[in-house]
Design an enzyme around this catalytic site. Sequence first.
Site, PDB file in Angstrom:
ATOM      1  N   ASP A  86       0.811  -1.227   0.000  1.00 56.96           N
ATOM      2  CA  ASP A  86       0.000   0.000   0.000  1.00 56.96           C
ATOM      3  C   ASP A  86       0.840   1.271   0.000  1.00 56.96           C
ATOM      4  O   ASP A  86       0.329   2.363  -0.247  1.00 56.96           O
ATOM      5  CB  ASP A  86      -0.954  -0.012   1.209  1.00 56.96           C
ATOM      6  N   GLU A 106       7.798  -6.432  -2.921  1.00 57.39           N
ATOM      7  CA  GLU A 106       6.364  -6.759  -2.835  1.00 57.39           C
ATOM      8  C   GLU A 106       6.065  -7.862  -3.844  1.00 57.39           C
ATOM      9  O   GLU A 106       6.473  -7.786  -4.997  1.00 57.39           O
ATOM     10  CB  GLU A 106       5.557  -5.478  -3.103  1.00 57.39           C
ATOM     11  N   ASP A 138       8.998 -12.443  -4.522  1.00 62.32           N
ATOM     12  CA  ASP A 138       8.680 -13.052  -3.220  1.00 62.32           C
ATOM     13  C   ASP A 138       9.763 -12.611  -2.224  1.00 62.32           C
ATOM     14  O   ASP A 138      10.958 -12.801  -2.465  1.00 62.32           O
ATOM     15  CB  ASP A 138       8.684 -14.572  -3.398  1.00 62.32           C
ATOM     16  N   GLY A 139       9.320 -12.016  -1.124  1.00 64.06           N
ATOM     17  CA  GLY A 139      10.266 -11.508  -0.134  1.00 64.06           C
ATOM     18  C   GLY A 139      11.182 -12.591   0.422  1.00 64.06           C
ATOM     19  O   GLY A 139      12.348 -12.333   0.741  1.00 64.06           O
ATOM     20  N   ASP A 156       6.597  -5.907   6.574  1.00 61.89           N
ATOM     21  CA  ASP A 156       5.228  -5.373   6.567  1.00 61.89           C
ATOM     22  C   ASP A 156       4.365  -6.346   5.772  1.00 61.89           C
ATOM     23  O   ASP A 156       3.956  -6.079   4.647  1.00 61.89           O
ATOM     24  CB  ASP A 156       5.237  -3.981   5.919  1.00 61.89           C
ATOM     25  N   SER A 157       4.127  -7.493   6.382  1.00 62.73           N
ATOM     26  CA  SER A 157       3.523  -8.603   5.646  1.00 62.73           C
ATOM     27  C   SER A 157       2.049  -8.766   5.948  1.00 62.73           C
ATOM     28  O   SER A 157       1.531  -8.197   6.910  1.00 62.73           O
ATOM     29  CB  SER A 157       4.237  -9.900   6.046  1.00 62.73           C
ATOM     30  N   THR A 158       1.407  -9.582   5.149  1.00 68.58           N
ATOM     31  CA  THR A 158       0.077 -10.082   5.481  1.00 68.58           C
ATOM     32  C   THR A 158       0.237 -11.101   6.607  1.00 68.58           C
ATOM     33  O   THR A 158       1.349 -11.388   7.051  1.00 68.58           O
ATOM     34  CB  THR A 158      -0.542 -10.777   4.247  1.00 68.58           C
ATOM     35  N   ASP A 159      -0.869 -11.681   7.036  1.00 68.06           N
ATOM     36  CA  ASP A 159      -0.789 -12.719   8.070  1.00 68.06           C
ATOM     37  C   ASP A 159      -0.165 -13.986   7.482  1.00 68.06           C
ATOM     38  O   ASP A 159      -0.048 -14.112   6.266  1.00 68.06           O
ATOM     39  CB  ASP A 159      -2.195 -13.002   8.613  1.00 68.06           C
ATOM     40  N   PRO A 163       0.501 -16.235   0.535  1.00 72.42           N
ATOM     41  CA  PRO A 163       1.862 -15.815   0.199  1.00 72.42           C
ATOM     42  C   PRO A 163       2.658 -15.309   1.409  1.00 72.42           C
ATOM     43  O   PRO A 163       3.892 -15.320   1.399  1.00 72.42           O
ATOM     44  CB  PRO A 163       1.658 -14.704  -0.837  1.00 72.42           C
TER      45      PRO A 163
END
Length: 284
Positions: A86, A106, A138-139, A156-159, A163
């Site tokens: 974002d 990202e 991919d981080g 700063d990832s998703t849960d 991914p």
Amino acid sequence: MTRRIEETLHPGMAAAFEAEEVLHEGQSGAQGLCLIRNRIFGRMLFLDGVTQVTEADEFIYHEMLAHLPILAHGAAHRVLIIGGGDGGMAEEVLKHRSVERVTMVEIDPSVVEFSRRHLGAISKGAFDDPRLELVFADGARFAAEAEPRFDVAIIDSTDPIGPGEALFTEAFYTDCRRLLAPGGVLVTQNGVPFLQPEELRQTMTVFRRIFAVPACYRAAVPSYVGGDMAFGWGSDARAPLEVPVETLAARFAEAGLETRYYTPEVHKAAFVLPAFIRDLVEAG
Ligand code: SAM
């Protein structure tokens, strides 16, 4: 009837957000993407049905993950962000004049493209800053292969579903440690410990194994329901964690930052943990 978007991240409960307007709903790469306007939170972005960012409270999350490690480090020139599609984290990091380069990795280009178009109030021009290098990868793979050395790395990832799962593994954290320059600091988002205790416990078990100075700090972010959110801290240097509040205040003033949540006192206090969170950090 007003539509409600239900976040069902936590078995046993659902958080419902009223959509005054559904601005977008569709598939973005491998993730389902939904943008609504809510009376309290303004524009809210969901990925795979899970709240990612809201206009109203993003400042808490982004300030606490960006300014803590950077001001504690004191001379951060190179910063790595993994995730953060974002743009809110990049925006906060780029407020520091000391930062010469931000590498943001990202996995999903469409989150960036979408956020540029619809969440400009959050990224505020960060995507056009020449100090920002955007890498679409991919981080976890980036961390395994990258050469550069970073003063600060921010996950700063998703849960840990889909991914984002790869960004919570011992292999990934070990690679991130390798990417840190001497004195470097890694910070991670580790969910809401009241609802996701295992997430914090597992990360801290790994951090204790791989970092000389593991720690955890917290802040409550209203749209991430369930109380305090936990952030992981890993470093091989003691100085950033032990930096006195007076030094932080001097660095904060020197940086000329305008913040709505972060203060040097909040920075120090964030590491004071309630007993149940402290127990998760020390368990295992
Ligand atoms: N503040 C948010 C939270 O705590 O839920 C995170 C927001 S940010 C939008 C999360 C980003 O991580 C998403 O854009 C997603 O595409 C990205 N992401 C997920 N897994 C990733 C991976 N393996 N490598 C890089 N980025 C990833």
